[in-house]
Scaffold this active site. Structure first.
Site, PDB file in Angstrom:
ATOM      1  N   ASP B 329       0.979  -1.157   0.211  1.00  0.00           N
ATOM      2  CA  ASP B 329      -0.375  -0.318   0.077  1.00  0.00           C
ATOM      3  C   ASP B 329       0.953   1.573  -0.570  1.00  0.00           C
ATOM      4  O   ASP B 329       1.880   1.323   1.154  1.00  0.00           O
ATOM      5  CB  ASP B 329      -0.727  -0.136   1.010  1.00  0.00           C
ATOM      6  CG  ASP B 329      -2.311  -0.583   0.864  1.00  0.00           C
ATOM      7  OD1 ASP B 329      -2.671  -0.976  -0.413  1.00  0.00           O
ATOM      8  OD2 ASP B 329      -2.457  -1.012   2.211  1.00  0.00           O
ATOM      9  N   SER B 406      -8.789  21.123  13.433  1.00  0.00           N
ATOM     10  CA  SER B 406      -7.856  21.277  14.078  1.00  0.00           C
ATOM     11  C   SER B 406      -7.706  22.672  14.267  1.00  0.00           C
ATOM     12  O   SER B 406      -7.645  23.851  13.292  1.00  0.00           O
ATOM     13  CB  SER B 406      -6.751  20.498  14.841  1.00  0.00           C
ATOM     14  OG  SER B 406      -5.736  21.002  13.522  1.00  0.00           O
TER      15      SER B 406
END
Lengths: 604, 704
Positions: B329, B406
């Site tokens: 991956d 955030s």
């Protein structure tokens, strides 16, 4: 050793190398079913054979069917040879009247156990002869039983090797070819044409080819002498090319009618290894990478050359005891020096040692000198050659499939050291392959060691059927380690389907005939069946693509590995036996001890 | 199973921040392990259990036979009792040493299993009974399909799937990693494991395994090696060494009639005694590899375990050595899972510096690598120093799974950074508008394989930070090593082909699969396997499960779903996909160790013949003493020296068997050459001086 002797051996191997590729390529074409220059002539004949025998040329067999065909064919061959021998007295072409009441006084009776042994022997391509041809067999038996078997048992061996090659070459296939087609092609395209040419050459050099009775000659001293003749050339050619080795005459190729001239000697010797050597190229060609074939060739060649020179050196060195007695054992212009006992003066030491090596590298077993008379180390070389399971070129076909089994064992052990499941030619070597290869190696070890063990201690009753009363070792001509070598060689030669005789042992008794037959069967079929099982297993597998993580099987490293596997397995199995035979005899000879002839029965 | 969980202790455990590895690194000869192994060595003398190891079984039979003849001679007043006694003892030692090797390998697993078992406690489950009533039952009473509630501080009573809620969970029992992980209903993070602890929030769990069949139970069984089965290659090797044993049995047994003939013929000496014959046999049969074979296999699994990977079978470890193709991956394996800021793209009317300043401020408290990379980029590009905002009126907004943003509230400003759609939503909630160029810029970044991170100040969008994939340091070299070993690497990514190609080239993979769907992955694996290639992959999602099952080596991430973990044949407890490379190396090392010790074992035999054969026949054929090339001083000491060497070499090679032979990534040809020299030639030569030395020592001690 002389420069001429060394050169002779080197030239021999150079010529062998030179014929390997053309012969191998030709055989590859034949077995791939491709057209060759012989097709216009032989193809109609091939078709006719298939039509008459009801063979479907395109029908392929699974390994089990292939094996069943080999076994069925061998069984029928055996029965045929047995029956013909037993009936020879009633059959034609028997000018000397063997097995009839006007047989010569010195004729060997064709007992059931001898016929059994001989039938097994020729069916298994061994050609062990517990008889002398010219004193036992009619021309009819020699031609229809023995010569025919020389062809087809050799062809069967080639067929099995080809089937195993297909196992490597094919991927995800269920079948490995058709035994009947392979058998026909091997006989028709490979063996027959080569033998035809070779037999004509032999005739031209003086080898007899006649159906007339033996010649009665009146010698100068007065008495008459019977000179055996017969259809020799035709049998001689296939005897050499088919790695059969069963001579028309008892003394085999030491007989001037089998091997009359220096050039017949050279070419007969070349014929021993020709097809087996060619098959290494056939292998490379059929698996699509000729380097793979050359790697096998190189491993075989190195062992053959080493064996030839070790044997030659030992024989040229002669017997130190004689040298101490003041006998001249160094070669001079007038005499060959060395150990000439049991060797033809016509051939000399180099050619005898080379023949002894080549005939035991292969499963040939013909001789042009008597191995029993070799020095301990000179005799050790042929014996060890046999004990490597005859994979140094080996018998036609059997040498190749034997060597491939060793390659499988070697690749399995060493292949792990590259960190992968071992693979050979893209085929993973797994449980089944290892198991089958071990079966073959164990079978020959068992046969040689067990039969030798039994015969070295067996004792027989008075008036028993099996053997004259007393110890089985009483059949030996020599005592001590040399006698032991005689038994060991006998069973080694039969197990390995070689057929060469160390001699010095009277083997024509039911005991030796039957145990020998068993040894031949074990050695032949417990190599053939595992080989075909492996062929079937390999054919079904996928072919793993070659990467830099693949163990290379064409370089010097692999050649070394293969040689080491063959030598180490052979040496570890037979070292104790060899230590008590030729090795201790060698040390004893150098300390001045020889082993007296027992002279019980005259030499076999 | 009997102790009840002590809540305070549970909390204590989870709050310690010292990472505790699943497998405590133990020295090879940890006294506790050696102690266990020594005890087990004697238990393994039982011939019935020894039967599965044919080579060592033959040694045991030989030892018993020698002992019997020793007893007979002791009563009958035979000679050479001291010699026979020593041979018998060393033969028994040989069996014990082989047992010890296996026991050593097993003991390490057993010790680890004990540690795991201690953490396994019978917790209390809050089961949702009939009528949605919550009843308290023992975890052992839970069955598949039961629903339970877990709240802060609870130990999750069994393996299950969250069907409602989100929680932080301490999985250190399983992974050894004390940092909590987030588990939530739906998606690929819904699986929870029995024995782990909920640190915050409340979740509803559907139980997916019965007691005794949980992940932890399986893990203990695997670590302990209770279900260990011989691997295909091990079986093949066993056949080989059993075959060699038969051959040597033939060679030694037939030596009796051979000797009988020789003795009669020479009129001197006697047939070798049982002690000598058994000695020769034991020296010849491949006791070294026979004694170490199972230890090598167990140790291989153990090494995998030390990398915090749980292999479901030895077969999987073995197969990893054979892997031809690695499906990697992209994210987390080839590239840093964390992308790094490389560019500030301001919105219209905003300067780049303004954007950088806001981005930096919003990231000051962000300890994620992405956040840190923004601070660093702003500092490098605009010399904006990280300010100490702790004294100011600053309120940091941590990233949450719900908001996906955030930021910081500072001096009345509301600075936020986050996924583009999340910021868009935030800005719109604040009454602001989002211009077209923001979406265009983020699309552009996405096209080249980057991740756009939008920055907003209250209702105003300031611009976008370009987060880029960074290829892991050293990855290129490692992939090149793989290539040298003949292993192809394939990058799997959801990126478009263009981006994928760029990263693939940068990382040096052999092939890539862009915009890969689970089906693409599956097809790729099947295609490779059709060409006889073995494929390894990692995966975590339920989507990955079919491919994980299809792959020859499927490493599931522990963070993944239960389905993925069930499908793979290994679970990486650290959930680090790069570990696939280590797993391959361990698999190779396992096979190499087997091959090396087999080769060593066989080539050793040559020297033993030179020691024993002349000794056996010295009275029959004194001339054979010329084979005594080591000049061993007496026949008895020659035999003993060979037997002692044969026994000691097993112990001497235990560390090698457990650790595995040194392994360097290199081509097969180079590796074979190296190992043939070391273990082939080494095995041939090494015994000569060793046997000679043992012989001298025996003479010095007047033992023979």
């Amino acid at each position: 050793m002389t420069a001429a002797g060394i050169l002779y051996i080197l030239v021999y191997f150079v010529v062998l190398f030179a014929i390997t590729k053309p012969l191998g390529l030709f055989m590859a074409h034949v077995f791939e079913g491709e057209r060759t220059f012989l097709h216009p002539l032989l193809r109609p004949l091939e078709r006719l054979i298939y039509r008459l025998a009801g063979i479907h040329e395109g029908a392929e067999q699974r390994w089990t069917q292939y094996t069943a065909s080999v076994l069925a064919f061998s069984l029928v061959s055996f029965l045929f040879v047995y029956v013909i021998q037993r009936l020879q007295g009633f059959l034609p072409l028997n000018p000397m009247g063997f097995s009839t009441h006007h047989a010569p006084a010195n004729a060997t009776p064709m007992t059931p156990d001898l016929a059994f042994n001989t039938a097994i022997s020729f069916m298994t391509n061994t050609n062990w002869q517990a008889y002398g041809g010219e004193t036992t067999l009619s021309y009819f038996v020699q031609m229809t039983a023995l010569t025919v078997q020389n062809f087809v048992s050799a062809a069967a061996g080639i067929a099995v090797a080809i089937a195993l090659i297909r196992g490597f070459a094919r991927k995800q296939a269920k079948s490995i070819g058709n035994f009947w087609v392979d058998l026909t092609r091997a006989t028709l395209y490979v063996l027959l044409p080569l033998c035809f040419v070779f037999a004509l050459f032999l005739c031209a050099r003086g080898v007899p080819q006649t159906l007339k009775a033996y010649v009665q000659a009146h010698t100068l001293q007065g008495p008459t002498q019977t000179i055996a003749v017969g259809p020799v050339a035709s049998q001689e050619a296939i005897k050499m090319l088919g790695t059969n080795g069963g001579g028309f005459f008892n003394t085999n190729s030491a007989h001037p009618f089998e091997n009359p001239t220096p050039d017949t000697n050279f070419f007969e010797m070349l014929a021993i290894l020709a097809i087996s050597s060619g098959l290494t190229y056939t292998f490379g060609n059929m698996v699509g990478d000729t380097r793979q074939g050359w790697a096998l060739f190189a491993a075989m060649l190195i062992m053959a050359v080493a064996g030839a020179f070790i044997c030659y050196r030992a024989e040229a060195g002669g017997n130190p005891i004689l040298a101490k007695l003041g006998v001249e054992t160094t070669a001079t212009r007038n005499q060959p020096g060395g150990n000439m006992e049991g060797k033809e003066v016509r051939f000399g030491i180099a050619s005898s040692a080379l023949w002894a090596t080549a005939t035991t590298d292969a499963s040939n077993g013909s001789v042009n000198s008597m191995h029993d008379s070799y020095t301990p180390i000179g005799g050790l070389v042929p014996m060890f050659n046999l004990q490597t399971d005859e994979v140094i070129f080996g018998g036609v076909g059997s040498g190749l499939y034997g060597m491939l089994l060793y390659a499988i064992v070697g690749v399995f052990i060493a292949g792990l050291m590259v960190g992968r499941t071992p693979e050979y030619l893209g085929k993973k070597i797994q449980q089944k392959e290892v198991k089958m290869a071990m079966v073959a190696v164990i079978a020959t070890a068992f046969s040689i060691l067990a039969f030798t063990g039994i015969s070295s201690v067996a004792r027989f009753k008075k008036n028993g059927y099996w053997n004259p009363p007393g110890a089985a070792t009483a059949n030996l001509a020599n005592s001590g380690p040399h006698g032991f070598s005689e038994i060991l060689y006998t069973y080694t030669s039969q197990t390995e389907d070689n057929g060469s005789a160390f001699a010095g042992i009277d083997v024509n008794t039911p005991w030796y005939n039957l145990t020998g037959s068993l040894a031949m069967l074990l050695g032949r079929f417990l190599f053939i069946i595992p080989s075909l099982a492996i062929a079937g297993a390999l054919a079904e597998k996928k072919k793993v693509p070659v990467t830099s993580g693949t163990l290379p099987t064409h370089g010097a490293l692999f050649v070394g590995l293969l040689i080491a596997t063959v030598i180490v397995v052979g040496a570890l199995t037979f070292f104790p036996a060899l230590a008590l035979g030729p090795i201790v005899e060698y040390y004893l000879m150098h300390s001045g001890k020889l082993f007296a002839s027992l002279m019980r029965s005259a030499a076999a | 199973m009997t102790t009840t969980a002590n809540p305070s202790q549970v909390l204590d455990d989870s709050t310690t921040l010292i990472p505790k590895k699943l497998v405590r690194a133990r020295s090879l000869f940890d006294p506790e392990i050696v102690g266990r192994a020594l005890k087990a060595s004697f238990g393994k003398l039982n011939p019935v259990t020894l039967l599965k190891n044919p080579v060592i079984f033959v040694v045991e039979v030989g030892a018993a036979l020698t002992s019997l003849f020793l007893l007979r001679d002791a009563f009958a007043g035979g000679r050479a009792l001291g010699f026979q006694l020593q041979v018998a003892l060393w033969l028994w030692f040989t069996v014990l040493f082989a047992n010890f090797a296996e026991a050593m390998a097993e003991a390490r697993g057993k010790a680890q299993a004990d540690t795991l078992r201690k953490t396994k406690t019978d917790s209390i489950a809050k089961r949702i009974g009939s009528g949605a009533r919550i009843e308290t039952v023992a975890a052992s009473q839970l069955r598949v399909g039961d629903l339970v509630i877990c709240e802060t501080g609870d130990t999750i009573p069994g393996d299950g799937e969250i069907i409602q809620g989100i929680a932080t969970v301490d999985e250190s029992v399983i992974t050894g990693e004390s940092a909590p992980v987030i588990r939530e209903a739906g998606g690929d993070r819904s699986a929870v494991t029995g024995g782990t602890k909920v640190l915050s929030d409340r979740i509803k769990i559907k139980i997916t395994s019965n007691p005794g069949e949980t992940f932890l139970d399986r893990m203990i069984a695997l670590v302990e090696g209770a279900e260990r089965q011989k691997t295909p290659n091990e079986i093949a090797l066993n056949i080989l060494i059993a075959g060699l044993t038969i051959i040597f049995l033939l060679a030694v047994v037939t030596l009796v009639p051979f000797a009988d003939y020789s003795v009669k013929s020479a009129g001197a000496g006697s047939i070798p005694s049982v002690a000598v014959l058994v000695s020769l046999l034991v020296c010849l049969i491949p006791t070294t590899i026979g004694g170490l074979l199972s230890a090598i296999g167990i140790a291989g699994m153990d090494r995998v375990m030390q990398h915090n990977v749980l292999a479901m079978s030895g077969k999987a470890v073995e197969a990893s050595g054979d892997v031809d193709t690695l499906l990697l991956d992209k994210t987390g394996t080839i590239t840093l899972g964390n992308r790094q800021a490389t560019e500030f793209i301001p919105a219209t009317g905003v300067t780049e510096e303004e954007l950088a300043d806001a981005a930096q401020l919003s990231s000051l408290a962000d300890e994620t690598p992405e956040g840190r990379s923004i601070v660093i980029l702003a500092k490098q590009k605009y010399n904006l120093r990280g300010r100490d905002v702790s004294q100011q009126e600053a309120r940091f907004i941590p990233f949450s799974a719900y908001t996906r943003m955030s930021g910081v509230d500072l001096d009345g400003r509301m600075l936020r950074k986050g996924a583009t759609d999340a910021i868009v939503k935030f800005v719109q909630e604040q009454g602001g508008k989002v211009s077209q160029d923001l979406t265009e810029a983020s699309e552009r970044i996405a096209r080249v394989g980057g991740t756009p991170l939008a920055v907003a100040d209250g209702s105003k969008v300031l611009g976008i930070v370009h987060l880029k994939d960074i290829v892991k340091g050293g990855m290129k070299e490692r992939l090149a090593q793989l290539r040298a070993m003949g292993i192809r690497s394939v990058m799997i990514t959801g990126d478009n082909p263009l981006t994928a190609a760029a990263i693939a080239q940068e990382a040096g993979v052999d092939d890539f699969l862009a915009q890969a769907t689970p089906k693409d992955k599956m097809d790729y694996i099947k295609r490779e396997q059709a060409q006889a290639r073995l494929v390894a992959m990692t995966g975590d999602g339920t989507n990955d499960a079919p491919a994980l099952a299809q792959a020859d080596v499927g490493v599931a991430m522990n963070t993944g779903t239960m389905a993925a973990k069930e499908a793979g044949n290994m679970v990486d407890l650290d959930s680090n996909p790069t570990k696939l490379l280590e797993i391959v190396a361990i698999g190779k090392q396992l096979l190499i160790t087997r091959g090396a010790l087999t080769t060593f074992s066989i080539t050793n035999d040559v020297s033993k013949y030179f020691a024993i054969i002349p000794a056996m026949f010295v009275t029959t054929y004194p001339a054979l003493n010329q084979l005594n090339i080591m000049h061993l001083h007496s026949p008895q000491s020659a035999v003993l020296a060979a037997v002692i060497f044969n026994a000691l070499i097993i112990v001497a090679l235990v560390p090698l068997a457990l650790r595995g032979v040194t392994y360097r990534p290199q081509s097969a040809a180079a590796m074979l050459r190296r190992n043939l020299w070391i273990y082939g030639l080494g095995g041939f030569i090494a015994p000569f001086p060793c046997i000679w030395m043992i012989d001298r020592l025996l003479g010095f001690l007047h033992l023979a």
